[in-house]
Each structure stands twice: as structure tokens, then as C-alpha cells.
Design a protein around this motif. Structure first.
Motif, PDB file in Angstrom:
ATOM      1  N   SER A 383       0.821  -1.217   0.000  1.00  7.06           N
ATOM      2  CA  SER A 383       0.000   0.000   0.000  1.00  7.06           C
ATOM      3  C   SER A 383       0.846   1.254   0.000  1.00  7.06           C
ATOM      4  CB  SER A 383      -0.913  -0.008   1.232  1.00  7.06           C
ATOM      5  OG  SER A 383      -1.659  -1.195   1.310  1.00  7.06           O
ATOM      6  N   SER A 386      -0.941   4.640   0.337  1.00  3.38           N
ATOM      7  CA  SER A 386      -1.489   4.995   1.644  1.00  3.38           C
ATOM      8  C   SER A 386      -0.611   6.016   2.345  1.00  3.38           C
ATOM      9  CB  SER A 386      -1.618   3.739   2.523  1.00  3.38           C
ATOM     10  OG  SER A 386      -2.491   2.803   1.942  1.00  3.38           O
ATOM     11  N   LYS A 412     -12.986  -1.868   2.137  1.00  2.96           N
ATOM     12  CA  LYS A 412     -11.689  -1.213   2.199  1.00  2.96           C
ATOM     13  C   LYS A 412     -10.800  -1.818   3.269  1.00  2.96           C
ATOM     14  CE  LYS A 412     -13.094   3.362   0.523  1.00  2.96           C
ATOM     15  NZ  LYS A 412     -13.150   4.815   0.858  1.00  2.96           N
ATOM     16  N   LEU A 413     -11.405  -2.514   4.240  1.00  7.09           N
ATOM     17  CA  LEU A 413     -10.620  -3.101   5.315  1.00  7.09           C
ATOM     18  C   LEU A 413     -10.063  -4.445   4.873  1.00  7.09           C
ATOM     19  CD1 LEU A 413     -12.661  -2.350   8.556  1.00  7.09           C
ATOM     20  CD2 LEU A 413     -10.872  -1.024   7.466  1.00  7.09           C
ATOM     21  N   THR A 417      -4.604  -2.960   5.357  1.00 10.26           N
ATOM     22  CA  THR A 417      -5.030  -1.607   5.705  1.00 10.26           C
ATOM     23  C   THR A 417      -4.066  -1.025   6.729  1.00 10.26           C
ATOM     24  OG1 THR A 417      -7.353  -2.176   5.309  1.00 10.26           O
ATOM     25  CG2 THR A 417      -6.917  -0.225   6.648  1.00 10.26           C
TER      26      THR A 417
END
Length: 626
Positions: A383, A386, A412-413, A417
Motif C-alpha cells: 500500500s 497509503s 476497504k478493510l 489496511t
């Protein structure tokens, strides 16, 4: 009137339309991805696959920053007005605020043909961006493809003004093994090469920057810290890091330290990072002190050495949460949750997330030295975008204060994450009006609402109806909940749990206090009776029956958008909006009883309650002077 079920159906409709719009926007990217997969002769290893959302501009757009987020970002990285040297001021002149000073200068000076007027947009682009630093732990080993993705994230951050100081770690390299120093040097070179392939300039720093042991004088200091780093550094030790930053290069450090015999040895990367966090903050403070005294710092440059972020990039992702069946915590208040996370850490996670607790301790140590606005993020190498969202918004990927049922079903989780960590504030629950510090609560309410409290009437009402007050820190935020009596024979409990006031000081808005406070409110009201409400805030620890939480807000209140996302439903009454959150245990029980049939638009237990709520809540007197 609207029911909570109807609002839930409306929310699904809105979500569907939003999803359709987003699908249209991303169709080309999706098509390109499918085309590339078809042309590939073999499917790549899942662990090495390049993240699909690594485009720089798209990553910024996906961050979806609010106006407050944008202002906060510009306050840290935007151009700053240059102060007028005091020596140039005449004896009868005084310093004016930057905006007034600029206006007077513009009016007083005649136009110059060499001074071409520029729009504010052009000026903001052409003016240099203030560069800030981030401490980054790259916890490998990673494949070349994974390092490429990580390096791309570092380059994106540099474009936005955040320059990384990277410390590498190799979890598979046994401590004290043959060729240990050589292997670490090679790993540092791999990271350096990956950064340069992405267009950044990087510099490996092989010398020892930190020294083992506590810093001299720590035993005599009056300042008490929760955790003291196992290593330390002096401003003069940072010369190599300063040199790299001044040259526009990203320093890459192996986890090495110097012992008391001046021998260089491998240590835990966490010790190096913690020592750097403290040392860089102290060095930046020393530079600032010299500048305030009118002296030129020895190491003056255009990079603020104070770390703004701590980023831990690994394969594990964030800290697993007991409340989300092992999916990561979204936002952690280290002050109030650190011990509880240790207590609720499932033994099986010690195999799947071996370094989660040690990284949690690292964040706690570093953030106590870093500025209060700083944050730490634990993120998987999958990610990289992020990191951009975290930099721009300083918020978790998904708000932790959203309804738990919504979080559980949120696509989204994932295990990847990110977890955002803040120093946070202690949270406590006061059960009686006598425990309230009235002057501090009054100051909080008046600063937050920008109105004058009608003290006599307000305190008299709390003495009669107070249920509890949740206080964050030293009255940096508070949620006041009262018990409003219902007419005889109406209501399951004979009273309504009413959120009378929810306030956070302007100086703490945007630092996580709002979410921390709402999560505690959830755990004390409509979240009671469920295991994930067993919070460490001195409240009921999840024991008891959940109660519907009701509150009202002016129809033109800009906070209503935030309330809409967190409530089960709402209904408008003229200039007011009535919000409520259903008791989650009751809602879950009803949905389970009906199985696939789902909830109808208006349940039997919902009938008539809105009229009762509105009749009682709308009669609650105002707390403010007119």
C-alpha cells in the motif's frame, strides 16, 4: 417520518450510485490492467505484484483531503512569509502580522517594471516548498519488485515535500552471523539503487550515527518519559544526514551503532530510529534557538530536521485488532490504548505479526519526542499510496469512529489496511457532576462553540440530568451525555440517552481527538453489550445493555456531514436535525432473528419512538446566552 431502516436503504442507494461513478472513472485503468495480464506469459507471484493504485496524481485524488486537511498540509509544507530582521526596524516601528505587513508594503511601494504581478496559484507553484523529514523503517527482506513499489512511494512523498531518512532492517538475518555487516551494507545499497531507479537521489550512510546506551544526563533530568531510547545521538553525529538532506539526497542507514569502546556493531533498527527521533528533534530545537537569538546555525539549510512522520513499512501491515477479528487497528490512541492492546493481543498473532508489538513500542517512544501533530503509520509494502493519503490528511484510511457494523462490512478493510498511531490523550469517564472541573469545561464549550454559556441554567440542568461526561486529556475534548425522562409509560427504559454536548478544542481538531472521543462515546452508550466495547477508559468496559443515543444539531451546522456518517438515521424538524444511533446489540439481535428476511422499513420496536424522541429532545433548553 424516517426510520433507521429507511436511512440504511437510502445509504445503500447512494453508495451504489457513488460506486458506479467511480467505476466509470477507473474503467480505463482497469482495462489496461486486464490487457497487461492477458499479455503476460505467466501470472506474477502475488507477493511481488505491483499495487494497482501507484499513480502519483491518482493517489493524491484518492486521499480526498478536506479543506481542513489542505490547510494543515499547506501550514506544514507551503511557503512561509519571511520575517523582517529586527535590526532593520526603526526604533518607533513594531512587527505586524505577515498579512498586514504585506498589504502595507504593497500599498507603500511604487510599481516596479521588474516585479511582474502573479496570481496566487502561480505564486504557490513557483515559491519553494518547505521540506520536512520523516523517519522510515523498511523492514525487509523485500524482493526487487517490492522495493521498487516502496521506493516509488518514497519518491512521491519527496515530491510533496516530505524527505525520508530511511533505516533498513532484515528480519531473516541472524544477529551475530558471519558476514552480517556486509549483508546489511548490500541491503542498504539495494534500497539506494531502488530509489535512484525511481528518479530520486539517495546516499547510503555506513558510519555509526547513534551511540549505544542512555544519553548522559538522562538520570538527572526532571522530565519523565514513558520510554527512553536504548541509544542516543548528539547534534554533531547527524552531520552525514544533514549533508545528504542539504544535497537533496535520501539518506539510507543500516542498523549500526557505536558502543562505549567506539566499536561499530549491529543493533535493532528500532533503537536507531528511536535515537534519531529524539536527536533530530533536539538538533532542530537547537537550530531554532540560535535563529531566535539572531545567530546563524552551524548546519543551516532549507530542511526542517524535526520528524513530521514515522513510517514503518513491512510485510505484516498494521497492528491486528481484537475488535475486527484480526484485521488491523485503524487508529490507535497510544496514551490510553497501549497497555490494553498488549492485554488483548491474541497469541496466534505472535506468529503472523511477530513485530507488531515491538513496532507499537517504537511508535510510542518516538511520538513522545516528536511534535503533537506528528503521527506514525504501520503499513504493508502493498500500500505505497497509503503513505500519500496519510501525509496529506494525517488520518486513517477509514475512520475508526464509524459504526462497527459498517466497519465490519467495509471492503476497504483488508489485512494490508494501514494502522495510524497518535500520541493521543488519556480518556476518562466522569459519573457525577461533582467530578467535573467546571471552569475548564466552560472554557472548552465556549471555545468550541464560540458562544457564551448560560452557566447557572447549564449547571443546574447537569445536576439534575447528567448521566456521564467523557473527557479527553485536560479538557481538550468532552462528550456530555444526559438522561432525559420520558412521559410515564413511554420508552423501554423510561428515559432517553441524550448527547447534550460534543466539543473539542480548535487546537485539537484534526489530531485524532474527535475520533478517540467518539469511539469512547460509542463504547459507553449504543455499543454496550458487545466485546469490542471493552475499552480501557475507566468506563463500563462493555458490560451492560446498549442504549439508543439521540442528539440534535442545527440544520446549518457544518459538522452534520460527519454526524450523517456516524448515525443510524436522522430526521429534520425545521431548523433542527434529529440524529440517533441504534443500540448495536439490539440491532444485531433483530437482524439475526430475521436471518435472510432482513429488517423491514419500520420494526415494531421502532414504532412511535421518533415522535417521543422529538417531543423530548426538542424541549431541551438552550445552554447559551442569547
Amino acid at each position: 417520518m424516517l426510520s433507521s431502516s429507511f436511512c440504511r436503504s437510502s445509504s445503500r442507494a447512494v453508495a451504489a450510485s457513488t460506486s458506479k461513478a467511480r467505476s466509470a472513472q477507473t474503467f480505463k485503468a482497469f482495462y489496461a490492467t486486464i490487457r497487461d495480464l492477458r499479455q503476460s506469459s505467466s501470472a506474477p507471484d502475488v507477493d511481488d505484484s505491483e499495487p494497482p493504485d501507484n499513480d502519483f496524481i491518482m493517489s493524491i485524488l484518492r486521499a480526498n483531503p478536506s479543506l481542513r486537511d489542505t490547510r494543515s498540509y499547506l501550514a506544514s509544507f507551503g511557503p512561509r512569509p519571511k520575517p523582517v530582521p529586527r535590526a532593520e526596524l526603526k526604533s518607533n516601528e513594531t512587527l505586524l502580522p505577515a498579512t498586514q505587513e504585506s498589504a502595507l508594503d504593497t500599498a507603500a511601494q511604487p510599481p516596479d517594471i521588474q516585479q511582474t504581478p502573479r496570481s496566487s496559484v502561480v505564486a504557490s507553484i513557483l515559491d519553494p516548498i518547505v521540506r520536512r523529514t520523516a523517519l522510515v523503517k523498511i523492514q525487509g527482506p523485500f524482493t526487487d519488485r517490492q522495493l521498487e513499489s516502496i521506493a516509488r512511494g518514497m519518491v512521491y512523498l519527496e515530491k510533496l515535500g516530505l524527505v525520508s531518512v530511511i533505516v533498513i532492517e532484515n528480519d531473516t538475518l541472524e544477529r551475530g552471523s558471519d558476514g552480517e555487516r556486509t549483508a546489511l551494507a548490500e541491503e542498504a545499497m539495494r534500497v539506494t539503487n531502488a530509489l535512484e531507479k525511481q528518479g530520486a537521489k539517495a546516499r547510503p550512510v555506513f558510519g555509526s550515527i547513534v551511540r549505544l546506551g542512555p544519553k548522559p544526563g538522562d538520570d538527572n533530568t526532571l522530565e519523565q518519559r514513558e520510554a527512553i531510547p536504548e541509544a542516543h545521538t548528539f547534534p554533531s553525529d547527524l552531520v552525514h544526514i544533514r549533508s545528504a538532506l542539504r544535497a537533496g539526497e535520501i539518506p539510507v542507514l543500516p542498523p549500526l551503532a557505536m558502543d562505549s569502546f567506539c566499536r561499530t556493531m549491529r543493533v535493532d533498527a528500532n533503537d536507531v530510529i528511536a535515537a534519531l527521533a529524539r536527536g533530530m528533534v533536539e538538533a532542530a530545537a537547537a537550530d531554532g534557538k540560535l535563529q531566535d537569538e539572531g545567530q546563524e546555525p552551524e548546519f543551516s539549510d532549507d530542511v526542517d530536521l524535526t520528524p513530521l512522520r514515522l513510517m514503518i513499512i513491512n510485510k505484516e501491515g498494521g497492528v491486528p485488532s481484537y475488535a475486527r477479528s484480526g484485521l488491523p487497528h485503524l487508529l490507535i490512541n497510544l496514551t490510553s490504548e497501549h497497555s490494553y492492546i498488549h492485554e488483548t493481543f491474541d497469541p496466534q498473532w505472535r506468529q503472523t505479526h511477530r513485530t507488531a508489538l515491538s513496532n507499537l513500542a517504537l511508535a510510542r517512544t518516538c511520538l513522545q519526542y516528536m511534535p503533537p501533530t506528528s503521527s506514525a503509520v504501520m503499513v504493508s509494502h502493498r500500500s505505497p499510496s497509503s503513505l500519500i493519503a496519510n501525509l496529506i490528511t494525517n488520518k486513517p484510511a477509514v475512520s475508526s469512529s464509524l459504526p462497527h457494523a459498517l466497519l465490519q462490512g467495509n471492503r476497504k478493510l483488508t489485512p494490508h489496511t494501514p494502522t495510524l498511531l497518535r500520541r493521543g490523550l488519556p480518556i476518562r469517564v466522569l459519573r457525577t457532576a461533582a467530578e467535573i472541573d467546571r471552569p475548564k469545561l466552560k472554557a472548552l464549550l465556549e471555545q468550541s462553540f464560540k458562544r457564551t454559556l448560560d452557566e447557572e441554567a447549564f449547571w443546574e440542568r447537569l445536576d439534575q440530568h447528567l448521566d456521564y461526561v467523557i473527557v479527553a486529556g485536560d479538557y481538550a475534548g468532552a462528550a456530555i451525555v444526559t438522561s432525559e425522562p420520558c412521559p410515564p409509560g413511554v420508552g423501554a427504559h423510561g428515559s432517553i440517552t441524550y448527547l447534550d454536548k460534543f466539543a473539542v478544542l480548535p487546537s485539537h481538531q484534526g489530531d485524532g481527538t474527535v475520533d478517540f472521543l467518539w469511539v469512547a462515546l460509542h463504547d459507553e452508550s449504543y455499543g454496550l453489550g458487545l466485546p469490542f466495547s471493552a475499552n480501557p477508559n475507566g468506563g463500563k468496559e462493555g458490560k451492560g445493555e446498549g442504549r439508543d443515543l439521540v442528539w440534535r444539531s442545527r440544520a446549518n451546522n457544518p459538522v452534520n456531514k460527519w454526524y450523517f456518517e456516524r448515525s443510524s438515521g436522522h430526521v429534520r424538524f425545521g431548523d433542527w436535525v434529529l440524529f440517533w444511533c441504534d443500540a448495536e446489540k439490539h440491532l444485531k439481535t433483530e437482524e439475526g432473528r430475521r436471518a435472510n428476511a432482513g429488517l423491514s422499513y419500520v420494526e415494531d420496536w421502532e414504532r412511535g419512538r421518533l415522535s417521543v424522541w422529538s417531543d423530548v429532545v426538542m424541549k431541551v433548553p438552550s445552554s447559551w446566552k442569547k
